[in-house]
Design a protein around this motif. Structure first.
Motif, PDB file in Angstrom:
ATOM      1  N   LYS A   2     -91.490  10.310  95.092  1.00  0.00           N
ATOM      2  CA  LYS A   2     -90.968   9.433  94.033  1.00  0.00           C
ATOM      3  C   LYS A   2     -89.896   8.485  94.554  1.00  0.00           C
ATOM      4  CE  LYS A   2     -89.887  11.011  89.914  1.00  0.00           C
ATOM      5  NZ  LYS A   2     -89.351  11.899  88.852  1.00  0.00           N
ATOM      6  N   TYR A   5     -91.320   5.498  96.464  1.00  0.00           N
ATOM      7  CA  TYR A   5     -91.852   4.467  95.563  1.00  0.00           C
ATOM      8  C   TYR A   5     -90.722   3.696  94.882  1.00  0.00           C
ATOM      9  CZ  TYR A   5     -96.860   5.387  95.829  1.00  0.00           C
ATOM     10  OH  TYR A   5     -98.162   5.468  96.263  1.00  0.00           O
ATOM     11  N   HIS A   8     -89.134   1.271  97.368  1.00  0.00           N
ATOM     12  CA  HIS A   8     -90.054   0.138  97.591  1.00  0.00           C
ATOM     13  C   HIS A   8     -89.970  -0.853  96.427  1.00  0.00           C
ATOM     14  CE1 HIS A   8     -93.671  -1.922  99.100  1.00  0.00           C
ATOM     15  NE2 HIS A   8     -94.046  -1.982  97.833  1.00  0.00           N
ATOM     16  N   GLU A 145    -100.133  -0.357  89.559  1.00  0.00           N
ATOM     17  CA  GLU A 145    -100.546   0.046  90.911  1.00  0.00           C
ATOM     18  C   GLU A 145     -99.648  -0.599  91.969  1.00  0.00           C
ATOM     19  OE1 GLU A 145    -102.968   2.102  91.693  1.00  0.00           O
ATOM     20  OE2 GLU A 145    -104.352   2.163  89.990  1.00  0.00           O
ATOM     21  N   GLU A 147     -99.504  -0.770  96.346  1.00  0.00           N
ATOM     22  CA  GLU A 147    -100.302  -0.496  97.539  1.00  0.00           C
ATOM     23  C   GLU A 147     -99.680   0.667  98.312  1.00  0.00           C
ATOM     24  OE1 GLU A 147    -103.210  -0.288  99.869  1.00  0.00           O
ATOM     25  OE2 GLU A 147    -103.295  -1.939  98.417  1.00  0.00           O
ATOM     26  N   GLU A 148    -100.341   1.810  98.281  1.00  0.00           N
ATOM     27  CA  GLU A 148     -99.769   3.022  98.852  1.00  0.00           C
ATOM     28  C   GLU A 148     -99.421   2.880 100.332  1.00  0.00           C
ATOM     29  OE1 GLU A 148    -100.613   7.678  98.186  1.00  0.00           O
ATOM     30  OE2 GLU A 148    -102.224   6.632  99.239  1.00  0.00           O
ATOM     31  N   SER A 149    -100.276   2.235 101.090  1.00  0.00           N
ATOM     32  CA  SER A 149    -100.013   2.087 102.530  1.00  0.00           C
ATOM     33  C   SER A 149     -98.743   1.291 102.785  1.00  0.00           C
ATOM     34  CB  SER A 149    -101.206   1.410 103.221  1.00  0.00           C
ATOM     35  OG  SER A 149    -101.433   0.112 102.672  1.00  0.00           O
ATOM     36  N   VAL A 151     -96.158   1.115 100.579  1.00  0.00           N
ATOM     37  CA  VAL A 151     -95.052   1.940 100.106  1.00  0.00           C
ATOM     38  C   VAL A 151     -94.648   2.966 101.162  1.00  0.00           C
ATOM     39  CG1 VAL A 151     -94.326   3.641  98.374  1.00  0.00           C
ATOM     40  CG2 VAL A 151     -95.701   1.671  97.682  1.00  0.00           C
ATOM     41  N   LEU A 152     -95.632   3.630 101.736  1.00  0.00           N
ATOM     42  CA  LEU A 152     -95.358   4.743 102.645  1.00  0.00           C
ATOM     43  C   LEU A 152     -94.851   4.305 104.014  1.00  0.00           C
ATOM     44  CD1 LEU A 152     -98.277   7.191 101.780  1.00  0.00           C
ATOM     45  CD2 LEU A 152     -95.953   7.100 100.866  1.00  0.00           C
TER      46      LEU A 152
END
Length: 204
Positions: A2, A5, A8, A145, A147-149, A151-152
């Motif tokens: 969390k 995210y 970010h 949504e 973009e997970e890539s 964020v990580l």
């Protein structure tokens, strides 16, 4: 993840044309941890919760309202009764336990005809609460949504900052607890020292 995210999102406020944001946490300790985390990451923010002295709470609110600090980290102490005319974004880092408290929180944005945006972090444990919020408001919450890539990419930095923040908050709590215990002992000693010894007449 969390916090990853959240960081970010907060780092992208300027490109989203967001000048001010309130991030709600469920507890004073959670709010303090987020404040320490953002400070570790050099993200400008200030905290407002009931664990702070009144003077510090008012100073935090004034800095946020004045625009010198763009992010206010808060508990529900800031969800109602405060005059904050311009808030572009409300983030529920922790969803409130009552649906009506959600309404009070998101009511901090889009005031006086202005546009606003609210975003909530939702886990599998929050589904029932989300349904209650939707029933109360009569609206279905839209999925947002990221973009997970992307964020990580910041996960290592955020995790390191989170560890440092946890240590800082725990150290502050220990110092506060030690100070309270020391204060109690001092008062007891003073009271004992102030009691005069019995006189010879009293013994008789």
């Amino acid at each position: 993840v969390k916090e990853v995210y959240l960081v970010h999102l907060l780092q992208s406020l300027e490109q989203r044309d967001i000048r001010s944001a309130i991030v709600f946490a469920s507890t004073c300790r959670g709010c303090a941890l987020l404040a320490a985390l953002l400070e570790e990451l050099n993200i400008s923010s200030t905290a407002l919760h009931s664990g702070l002295p009144q003077k510090r709470r008012m100073a935090a609110l004034d800095r946020f309202k004045g625009g010198s600090i763009p992010i206010l980290l808060a508990t529900d102490v800031a969800s109602r009764g405060l005059d904050i005319p311009t808030v572009d974004l409300v983030v529920n880092f922790d969803l409130p336990t009552l649906a009506r408290d959600y309404v009070h929180r998101v009511g901090r944005t889009a005031r006086a005809g202005r546009k606003g945006w609210s975003l909530s972090f939702v886990s599998q444990y929050d589904v029932e609460l989300v349904q209650k919020i939707e029933q109360l408001t009569g609206k279905e919450l839209e999925k947002f949504e990221l973009e997970e890539s992307e964020v990580l990419k910041g996960i290592t930095q955020v995790y390191a900052a989170r560890r440092a923040a946890s240590l800082r908050v725990a150290d502050a709590e220990n110092k506060a607890e030690s100070g309270q215990r020391g204060g109690l002992k001092t008062k007891k000693k003073k009271r004992r020292a102030a009691a005069p010894p019995p006189s010879a007449d009293e013994d008789q």
